[in-house]
Design a protein around this motif. Structure first.
Motif, mmCIF file in Angstrom:
data_model
loop_
_atom_site.group_PDB
_atom_site.id
_atom_site.type_symbol
_atom_site.label_atom_id
_atom_site.label_comp_id
_atom_site.label_asym_id
_atom_site.label_seq_id
_atom_site.Cartn_x
_atom_site.Cartn_y
_atom_site.Cartn_z
ATOM 1 N N GLN A 219 0.851 -1.188 0.000
ATOM 2 C CA GLN A 219 0.000 0.000 0.000
ATOM 3 C C GLN A 219 0.891 1.244 0.000
ATOM 4 O OE1 GLN A 219 -2.682 0.172 3.346
ATOM 5 N NE2 GLN A 219 -1.089 0.024 4.875
ATOM 6 N N LEU A 220 0.436 2.251 -0.735
ATOM 7 C CA LEU A 220 1.194 3.479 -0.912
ATOM 8 C C LEU A 220 0.314 4.650 -0.502
ATOM 9 C CD1 LEU A 220 3.540 4.347 -3.827
ATOM 10 C CD2 LEU A 220 1.712 5.945 -3.246
ATOM 11 N N ILE A 221 0.864 5.501 0.371
ATOM 12 C CA ILE A 221 0.095 6.624 0.915
ATOM 13 C C ILE A 221 0.768 7.930 0.510
ATOM 14 C CG2 ILE A 221 -0.786 7.732 3.009
ATOM 15 C CD1 ILE A 221 -0.533 4.936 4.378
ATOM 16 N N CYS A 222 0.000 8.781 -0.147
ATOM 17 C CA CYS A 222 0.488 10.102 -0.551
ATOM 18 C C CYS A 222 -0.097 11.161 0.375
ATOM 19 C CB CYS A 222 0.068 10.413 -1.985
ATOM 20 S SG CYS A 222 0.633 9.229 -3.215
ATOM 21 N N TYR A 223 0.692 12.190 0.653
ATOM 22 C CA TYR A 223 0.175 13.300 1.462
ATOM 23 C C TYR A 223 -0.969 13.997 0.737
ATOM 24 C CZ TYR A 223 0.531 17.112 4.889
ATOM 25 O OH TYR A 223 0.293 18.024 5.891
ATOM 26 N N HIS A 224 -0.842 14.082 -0.575
ATOM 27 C CA HIS A 224 -1.914 14.642 -1.406
ATOM 28 C C HIS A 224 -2.487 13.502 -2.243
ATOM 29 C CE1 HIS A 224 -0.698 18.721 -0.312
ATOM 30 N NE2 HIS A 224 0.543 18.323 -0.527
ATOM 31 N N GLY A 225 -3.642 13.038 -1.850
ATOM 32 C CA GLY A 225 -4.283 11.934 -2.552
ATOM 33 C C GLY A 225 -4.567 10.740 -1.682
ATOM 34 N N GLY A 226 -3.905 10.646 -0.526
ATOM 35 C CA GLY A 226 -4.191 9.583 0.418
ATOM 36 C C GLY A 226 -3.740 8.216 -0.064
ATOM 37 N N LEU A 227 -4.494 7.195 0.299
ATOM 38 C CA LEU A 227 -4.148 5.812 -0.048
ATOM 39 C C LEU A 227 -4.385 5.587 -1.538
ATOM 40 C CD1 LEU A 227 -3.336 2.959 0.962
ATOM 41 C CD2 LEU A 227 -5.779 2.516 1.288
ATOM 42 N N PHE A 228 -3.328 5.177 -2.239
ATOM 43 C CA PHE A 228 -3.451 4.922 -3.673
ATOM 44 C C PHE A 228 -4.193 3.612 -3.885
ATOM 45 C CE2 PHE A 228 -1.541 3.206 -7.666
ATOM 46 C CZ PHE A 228 -2.169 4.090 -8.527
ATOM 47 N N ALA A 229 -5.228 3.654 -4.704
ATOM 48 C CA ALA A 229 -6.111 2.498 -4.835
ATOM 49 C C ALA A 229 -5.575 1.437 -5.788
ATOM 50 C CB ALA A 229 -7.494 2.959 -5.307
ATOM 51 N N GLY A 230 -4.634 1.797 -6.650
ATOM 52 C CA GLY A 230 -4.168 0.848 -7.658
ATOM 53 C C GLY A 230 -2.934 0.079 -7.231
ATOM 54 N N ASP A 231 -2.343 -0.612 -8.199
ATOM 55 C CA ASP A 231 -1.109 -1.355 -8.002
ATOM 56 C C ASP A 231 0.039 -0.354 -8.078
ATOM 57 O OD1 ASP A 231 1.126 -2.994 -8.123
ATOM 58 O OD2 ASP A 231 0.170 -4.483 -9.432
ATOM 59 N N ALA A 232 0.783 -0.207 -6.995
ATOM 60 C CA ALA A 232 1.771 0.862 -6.902
ATOM 61 C C ALA A 232 2.897 0.704 -7.924
ATOM 62 C CB ALA A 232 2.346 0.923 -5.489
ATOM 63 N N ARG A 233 3.354 -0.505 -8.150
ATOM 64 C CA ARG A 233 4.549 -0.691 -8.974
ATOM 65 C C ARG A 233 4.356 -0.187 -10.412
ATOM 66 N NH1 ARG A 233 9.112 -3.006 -7.873
ATOM 67 N NH2 ARG A 233 10.550 -3.482 -9.584
ATOM 68 N N PRO A 234 3.346 -0.655 -11.128
ATOM 69 C CA PRO A 234 3.179 -0.126 -12.499
ATOM 70 C C PRO A 234 2.851 1.369 -12.512
ATOM 71 C CG PRO A 234 1.360 -1.579 -11.913
ATOM 72 C CD PRO A 234 2.390 -1.743 -10.855
ATOM 73 N N ALA A 235 2.188 1.856 -11.467
ATOM 74 C CA ALA A 235 1.873 3.285 -11.413
ATOM 75 C C ALA A 235 3.144 4.118 -11.243
ATOM 76 C CB ALA A 235 0.894 3.561 -10.272
ATOM 77 N N LEU A 236 4.077 3.643 -10.424
ATOM 78 C CA LEU A 236 5.362 4.329 -10.269
ATOM 79 C C LEU A 236 6.169 4.262 -11.563
ATOM 80 C CD1 LEU A 236 6.324 3.072 -6.685
ATOM 81 C CD2 LEU A 236 5.746 5.427 -7.304
#
Length: 251
Positions: A219-236
């Motif tokens: 799980q990946l948490i952004c200060y702006h946007g909160g918990l990222f709902a998708g798969d973090a690896r391909p999104a990064l």
């Protein structure tokens, strides 16, 4: 039990609705806040923590990802109200937080003044005056890249420069959680570089996104946007591809 709480704080700034997501880490012995919002956000932080059944009276530390106003605006007030807390930041951030060096964001804003139109300049000057009101805070403990803090199941410090030179992200191996600060933001189901036009070093910011790929992120948490709902690896990977492609097309 080790717990990660997202403190979703909704507010209005410059007439627009915004949301920030400080994170609260909590176990039997420690309560650690990561970033703390704009000035005068202490009541909002207290209310958000109470929704998770936690009183900020139990705070043991505040970890600062970098010295932008929306991340440190209430830092001095937190320390004054809860003097037991330990303020923690990356080593190069100390003089900016303490006020012994001018904020890099002020320097950046000042550098634009000569290029602004007469209509734009008053807004920039007002922004600079606002930044100058941020109350300094003493850092109790500095951290370095890949340092391991033992609390709440373990916290790894990751130096992720770009947005600012002393920016850090945090990895929680027990839950495979990445707390990105402003290394990336989540927007409309995608990850992006935070405010690329104001990023101090875009090339370094892209390298920092690449560094995050070294971690197993569930799980990946952004200060702006909160918990990222998708798969973090391909999104990064998409973030890296997007900005690398943009750089190549400009050459």
């Amino acid at each position: 039990m080790n717990t990660v709480h997202l403190l979703e704080i909704e507010f209005e700034h410059n007439g627009q609705k915004q949301i920030i997501t400080p994170v609260l880490l909590h176990d039997e012995q420690h309560t650690i806040l990561i970033d703390c919002g704009y000035p005068d956000f202490l009541p909002l932080l207290e209310k958000a923590a109470q929704k998770h059944g936690i009183s900020l009276q139990s705070l043991t530390a505040v970890i600062v990802t970098h010295h932008d106003m929306d991340h440190i605006g209430s830092l001095a007030a937190l320390k004054r109200t809860y003097p037991q807390i330990e303020i923690i930041a990356y080593e190069s951030e100390v003089p900016y937080l303490a006020g012994s060096k001018k904020s890099l964001r002020i320097e950046q804003a000042e550098a634009t003044l000569d290029n602004l139109s007469p209509e734009e300049k008053p807004h920039a000057e007002a922004f600079i005056r606002f930044l100058e009101t941020i109350e300094p805070a003493h850092v109790d403990r500095t951290v370095t890249h890949q340092e391991q803090l033992p609390w709440c199941g373990g916290i790894e410090i990751i130096h992720t420069p770009g947005h600012m030179p002393g920016h850090i992200s945090l990895y929680l191996p027990a839950s495979k959680t990445m707390i990105t600060g402003d290394a990336v933001v989540a927007s409309s189901g995608k990850l992006e570089i935070a405010n690329p036009q104001f990023t101090m070093d875009l090339a370094a910011a892209i390298r920092s996104v690449q560094l995050l790929l070294d971690y197993d992120i569930q799980q990946l948490i952004c200060y702006h946007g909160g918990l990222f709902a998708g798969d973090a690896r391909p999104a990064l990977q998409q973030v890296i591809h997007m900005y690398t492609t943009d750089e190549q097309s400009e050459k």
